[in-house]
Design an enzyme around this catalytic site. Sequence first.
Site, PDB file in Angstrom:
ATOM      1  N   HIS A   1      75.589 138.198  66.220  1.00  0.00           N
ATOM      2  CA  HIS A   1      76.507 138.130  65.098  1.00  0.00           C
ATOM      3  C   HIS A   1      75.777 138.422  63.790  1.00  0.00           C
ATOM      4  CE1 HIS A   1      79.884 135.568  67.151  1.00  0.00           C
ATOM      5  NE2 HIS A   1      79.626 136.703  67.774  1.00  0.00           N
TER       6      HIS A   1
ATOM      7  N   GLU B   1      75.871 136.990  60.849  1.00  0.00           N
ATOM      8  CA  GLU B   1      75.302 135.850  60.143  1.00  0.00           C
ATOM      9  C   GLU B   1      73.927 135.477  60.697  1.00  0.00           C
ATOM     10  OE1 GLU B   1      79.778 134.803  60.638  1.00  0.00           O
ATOM     11  OE2 GLU B   1      78.281 136.136  61.567  1.00  0.00           O
TER      12      GLU B   1
ATOM     13  N   ARG C   1      85.924 159.972  65.209  1.00  0.00           N
ATOM     14  CA  ARG C   1      85.910 159.496  66.591  1.00  0.00           C
ATOM     15  C   ARG C   1      84.917 158.363  66.791  1.00  0.00           C
ATOM     16  NH1 ARG C   1      85.894 165.211  70.054  1.00  0.00           N
ATOM     17  NH2 ARG C   1      88.107 165.736  69.740  1.00  0.00           N
TER      18      ARG C   1
ATOM     19  N   ASP D   1      93.551 172.397  77.414  1.00  0.00           N
ATOM     20  CA  ASP D   1      92.387 172.512  76.528  1.00  0.00           C
ATOM     21  C   ASP D   1      91.052 172.222  77.206  1.00  0.00           C
ATOM     22  OD1 ASP D   1      94.249 173.028  74.598  1.00  0.00           O
ATOM     23  OD2 ASP D   1      94.063 171.111  73.568  1.00  0.00           O
TER      24      ASP D   1
ATOM     25  N   ARG E   1      80.069 165.164  68.515  1.00  0.00           N
ATOM     26  CA  ARG E   1      79.012 166.153  68.658  1.00  0.00           C
ATOM     27  C   ARG E   1      78.287 166.437  67.343  1.00  0.00           C
ATOM     28  NH1 ARG E   1      83.090 167.794  72.015  1.00  0.00           N
ATOM     29  NH2 ARG E   1      83.924 169.450  70.685  1.00  0.00           N
TER      30      ARG E   1
ATOM     31  N   GLY F   1      99.118 165.986  72.631  1.00  0.00           N
ATOM     32  CA  GLY F   1     100.045 166.965  72.081  1.00  0.00           C
ATOM     33  C   GLY F   1     101.361 166.344  71.664  1.00  0.00           C
TER      34      GLY F   1
END
Length: 402
Positions: A50, A52, A184, A200, A207, A335
């Site tokens: 964490h 802190e 991303r 696609d 990248r 899409g």
Amino acid sequence: MTEDYFMSIALKLAEKSLGSVAPNPTVGCVIVKDGMVIGEGYTGIGGRPHAEVVALQNAKDLTHGATMYVTLEPCCHFGVTEPCTAEIIKSGIRKVVIAAIDPDSRVSGGGIKALKEAGIEVKQGIMQKEAEKLNVGFFTIKKLHRPFIACKIATTLDGKIATFTGDSKWITSEDTRNWIHELRAKYDAIMIGSNTLVSDDPLLTCRLPGLENRSPIRLIIDSQEKLQEEHNIAKTADKITTWVITNREIEKKIKNINYLIVNSNHKPPVIPMPSPVIPVPRHWDPENFKQLSSENWSSTGMTSELDIIGKVCLKDMASKLVSEIGITRLLVEGGGVLITELLKHSLIDRLIICRSGKILGNDATPFVGNLGIQSINNCYQFKKVEIIEFSEDVVELWDKSQ
């Protein structure tokens, strides 16, 4: 230096872990003494350690009488480690300034109470809106039991995502696409439908130099076993965690692919469908004509897209993304079919519209399909949040109106 100044440093620290700490929130912490920063920390990958604890360790033995600035209320429950409140109390910190209260029921004010009972001065609400915005995914799963869902759309000036032949590379410029790769890295997962997978064959990775190891979890909605071993996503599944979301058991499972089974949507929303009109070029060469994907059929009024998306209950899927995988922030790059179905099920919190100056015309594929809206008063409405200008494109951020 003001309290806002030191809290802004803590917020910038917290942003460094965005997209790599799910299902935990990302937290930043700054320890200040005599106007000087003596310790900094932010949440580690996977949620530990964490912020802190890291800040206290960095400050070493200088913390007595110091002030801590933390973007989220320190935890007060025992888990993998001792509560942060216990560490803070032992350190001799005099004052704790907190941006936002932790919505987790195990904390939710309990951390503040524990600190006050130990005699530590507590101030809450400094840059609270900024802190809640940063951890919008964490706040969303606690409130709605599903991830914060943003849809990225690359579109032309007239709202199209592909030509009538399915060509979409590239609608936006390289600068905008690089910005998307950076985006991303700030999300826990990225999602597409099986039609986008086939048309696609994307990688769905980050990248940009330095962000290659920050690629999000990849999710594909696929109940028809369209994902094959030769697809780029399957080839790289040994390097990047990948899930197929389906409504049934998959007979032939692919190595390194995880499978999440969700309920079926037996009653998909009914959408009025006009008669299809498919424009054909005057000099049409069948050898060069690319078959329309199901996502492109949405512009013609065909119902084939419902045969795909309708098989997966999107609301059940959204819930299980939290309970089964621990996703808090989801970026959708599907899409028009997937965007339309998410919209109809009230599962879009943010639209990220990357708009170029290109125009494709009425025969091209729109980024949203038929919604059957007859009155403006019944439309879906989003509010403008931000506009980012690139050399050739404009990125618009729109959040769902409450």
